[in-house]
Design an enzyme around this catalytic site. Sequence first.
Site, PDB file in Angstrom:
ATOM      1  CG  HIS B  61      -2.014  -1.060   1.086  1.00 31.05           C
ATOM      2  ND1 HIS B  61      -3.323  -0.785   0.803  1.00 31.05           N
ATOM      3  CD2 HIS B  61      -1.935  -2.404   1.180  1.00 31.05           C
ATOM      4  CE1 HIS B  61      -4.005  -1.911   0.748  1.00 31.05           C
ATOM      5  NE2 HIS B  61      -3.196  -2.917   0.975  1.00 31.05           N
ATOM      6  CE1 TYR B 327      -0.045  -5.089   8.762  1.00 29.43           C
ATOM      7  CE2 TYR B 327      -0.088  -2.709   8.719  1.00 29.43           C
ATOM      8  CZ  TYR B 327      -0.678  -3.908   8.442  1.00 29.43           C
ATOM      9  OH  TYR B 327      -1.904  -3.936   7.833  1.00 29.43           O
TER      10      TYR B 327
END
Lengths: 186, 348
Positions: B61, B327
Amino acid sequence: MKPDNTVATYSFTVRIIHWGMAVLLLSLLLAGLTMVRSLEPWQPALLGLHKSLGTIAFIAVITRLSARLDSASPGLPQAMHPLQRAAARSSHLLLYVLMIALPLSGYLMQSAAGRPIHVFDSLTIPTAFPVNQELYGLFRETHFALAASLAVLVLIHIGAALHHGLVRRDGVLQSITLPKGKLDKA
Amino acid sequence: MNTENPPFLVARYALIIAIVGGLAALLTFAAGGLGGTGVTAQEFVDLQQGHTVHAGFRRAHAKGFCVAGEFVSSGALEPHTTATLFASQTTPFVGRLSIAGSNPTAPDLKAPVRSLALSFAVGEREAWRTAMNTPPVMAVRTPEDFFLQLSALAPDRESGKRDPGKISRFFDEHPESKAFTDWASNYQPTGSLATEKYHSINAFYLVNSGGKRQAVRWQARPVARETGIRPAPGRDALHREFFRRLGQGPVKFDLVFTLAAPEDDADDPTRPWPQSRRQLVAGQLVINSATPQAGGACEGISFDPLVLPHGMEPTRDPILRARSAAYAESYRRRAREHWLGRAGEAGE
């Protein structure tokens, strides 16, 4: 903290904290190296444990440092080469620097990520400053570099201690292990 | 002090070497230098970032922009959780609207997935982050299968094209992906990021003051109606549309929580819960402003969905549990590039 040749061992408090921290630091290093790679379901729990134990390690090293400064420390054997003695002293100093800087860098990197530290769900350490990506980059890499340095230095420390205890047999290893009464003064 | 060599000198040295070497091996093993099983966070992020690394950007993203606003709680969740932001109050947030993929300059309208991530300013002592996507479910149940899915979807290094045979083989071999593929074949991308529905996908627990846990999923449901008007074409079509829309007033979403029934499997991200499940509107997300991500307030935030406030807990969903490490690795890479001044710029 000035070496005192009239004592043969570190104080009881210093010895207890030394061995407690030995277990703690090894666990922290293993947990840290594992949790940054693992995608297993226990990873978040291990991460939480690493932060909690890291906080305890920081409190322990501060306590230890004050206990060490408060009591006499045994001097190194005169039979050691002056360079060896200097190496021993500076490596111990470096160990203390790393033991203090490592949890601090962990806290600072978490602060930079905007994440407070939760210690065993009972204590929260708030972030020190707002989210900052560059600082996260700096402290994250610092945290790893310090951890890798500590791992190497701990291995050298163990090797040297065993050399004193098994080969030189000069009482240096005993200064951190044996209870005072049982010390062999030979 | 013993000046002479002790007996069994070789054995003594061997013992020292064995102890120090054993510990060194243990540490190396933990660092992944020796063997190791399963997919690691590093392998995962390597796959996500693809063959061309866009320095300084999120590995997944990569293209998006920052938003800011406030969450106006309705208080409807208060009986279910001690999380303070669900009491009747207003909590500011920083968020990010983005599209899937590792390319920070990808064309907006080609992305298969859109997302809304939020970081609530609960205070210096707490945080809540959520990363929501347009699909309501995952195609697979484990990080290993997710790795295989991304591998099947990844374009070929030589041709730069996806292999449809590989993709359909993957979905055939993973029947648990049915709910996802059904969604994907019926999904009509909206003309605006403001009219999409964004889902938590993974389930979480709300924990109330009595210690009772309630499994939930949530979604950001748009208040604005889809007009059916396509946005003006262009690489940044959705970005431009959103900024223009904000000029006319705030963009709002209802934050809707779905409460699982005891028979629903909260640990399986592939299975939707029945439509009949109770839903509560926890409040409204009011987006007041948007800024480019470069230098924006969202840029330095890693929207790790395991950052939860007191009163919320993760389920045992293996995909959810794997998200934190992935992440963190993506964050580490881009933060390092920013720190070293090696971050690239979007739009080159």
